[in-house]
Design a protein around this motif. Sequence first.
Motif, PDB file in Angstrom:
ATOM      1  N   GLU A   1       0.818  -1.214   0.000  1.00 51.29           N
ATOM      2  CA  GLU A   1       0.000   0.000   0.000  1.00 51.29           C
ATOM      3  C   GLU A   1       0.849   1.260   0.000  1.00 51.29           C
ATOM      4  O   GLU A   1       0.390   2.322  -0.404  1.00 51.29           O
ATOM      5  CB  GLU A   1      -0.928   0.028   1.229  1.00 51.29           C
ATOM      6  N   LYS A   2       2.104   1.154   0.478  1.00 52.88           N
ATOM      7  CA  LYS A   2       2.990   2.321   0.577  1.00 52.88           C
ATOM      8  C   LYS A   2       3.977   2.397  -0.576  1.00 52.88           C
ATOM      9  O   LYS A   2       4.932   3.171  -0.525  1.00 52.88           O
ATOM     10  CB  LYS A   2       3.778   2.256   1.898  1.00 52.88           C
ATOM     11  N   THR A   3       3.797   1.579  -1.615  1.00 56.88           N
ATOM     12  CA  THR A   3       4.751   1.552  -2.723  1.00 56.88           C
ATOM     13  C   THR A   3       4.045   1.784  -4.049  1.00 56.88           C
ATOM     14  O   THR A   3       2.841   1.584  -4.180  1.00 56.88           O
ATOM     15  CB  THR A   3       5.481   0.196  -2.800  1.00 56.88           C
ATOM     16  N   SER A   4       4.834   2.205  -5.027  1.00 58.24           N
ATOM     17  CA  SER A   4       4.356   2.280  -6.402  1.00 58.24           C
ATOM     18  C   SER A   4       5.466   1.762  -7.309  1.00 58.24           C
ATOM     19  O   SER A   4       6.645   1.865  -6.981  1.00 58.24           O
ATOM     20  CB  SER A   4       3.983   3.716  -6.780  1.00 58.24           C
ATOM     21  N   LYS A   5       5.049   1.203  -8.443  1.00 60.99           N
ATOM     22  CA  LYS A   5       6.003   0.553  -9.332  1.00 60.99           C
ATOM     23  C   LYS A   5       5.896   1.114 -10.742  1.00 60.99           C
ATOM     24  O   LYS A   5       4.865   1.653 -11.137  1.00 60.99           O
ATOM     25  CB  LYS A   5       5.724  -0.950  -9.403  1.00 60.99           C
ATOM     26  N   SER A   6       6.982   0.936 -11.476  1.00 61.57           N
ATOM     27  CA  SER A   6       6.997   1.272 -12.891  1.00 61.57           C
ATOM     28  C   SER A   6       8.044   0.389 -13.552  1.00 61.57           C
ATOM     29  O   SER A   6       9.061   0.066 -12.939  1.00 61.57           O
ATOM     30  CB  SER A   6       7.336   2.743 -13.084  1.00 61.57           C
ATOM     31  N   ARG A   7       7.780   0.011 -14.819  1.00 56.12           N
ATOM     32  CA  ARG A   7       8.699  -0.923 -15.448  1.00 56.12           C
ATOM     33  C   ARG A   7       8.636  -0.765 -16.955  1.00 56.12           C
ATOM     34  O   ARG A   7       7.598  -0.450 -17.525  1.00 56.12           O
ATOM     35  CB  ARG A   7       8.312  -2.311 -14.969  1.00 56.12           C
TER      36      ARG A   7
END
Length: 184
Positions: A12-18
Amino acid sequence: MVRYSVEPDVPEKTSKSRGSHLRIHFKHCREIAHHTAGMNAQKALKFCDEVLAFKTTVPFVRYTGGIGHHAQAKQHKSPGNAGRWPVKAMQVYKDLLSNAVANAETKGLDGTLLVITHAQCNRGPPGRRRTYRAHGRVGKCASQPAHIEIILTEKSNAVEKADERPRVKISKKMAARRRFIKIG
């Protein structure tokens, strides 16, 4: 769903990109990701802008063969002042980073507290082409694309340390005496 090499403890405290199969040099991506890992996201975006404006360099630490030495690389304490301005790779990395920040804001996270906790770059499958040489020979010409993944984590505010009672200092001799118990 895409699988990342690291799964965060608190999703819930993270965000991702790839990004996958990106037509940019793997070695440039590796050096950019290595330098920005652990940075605040806003600071990393500012660093990307400065590199694109040729105001600072990306320090090259691992892939240093044939890399020129520049005075700007002294800012980052690069070994041997080795640094470059990888414009194309930096533009792609900046786009991925801004995408991760946008994903975080969509989740409702605070953009000023985001830190790059994971930035990884892997070598993609080479794009094979051919180049024609003298005397009817054909040489290979392969590109080295990259896969990049970035994970941002919202850092919570620091908690104050509780007061501890003062520790009694023990000399080495007293510690040795306490370790060995006399029997008999």
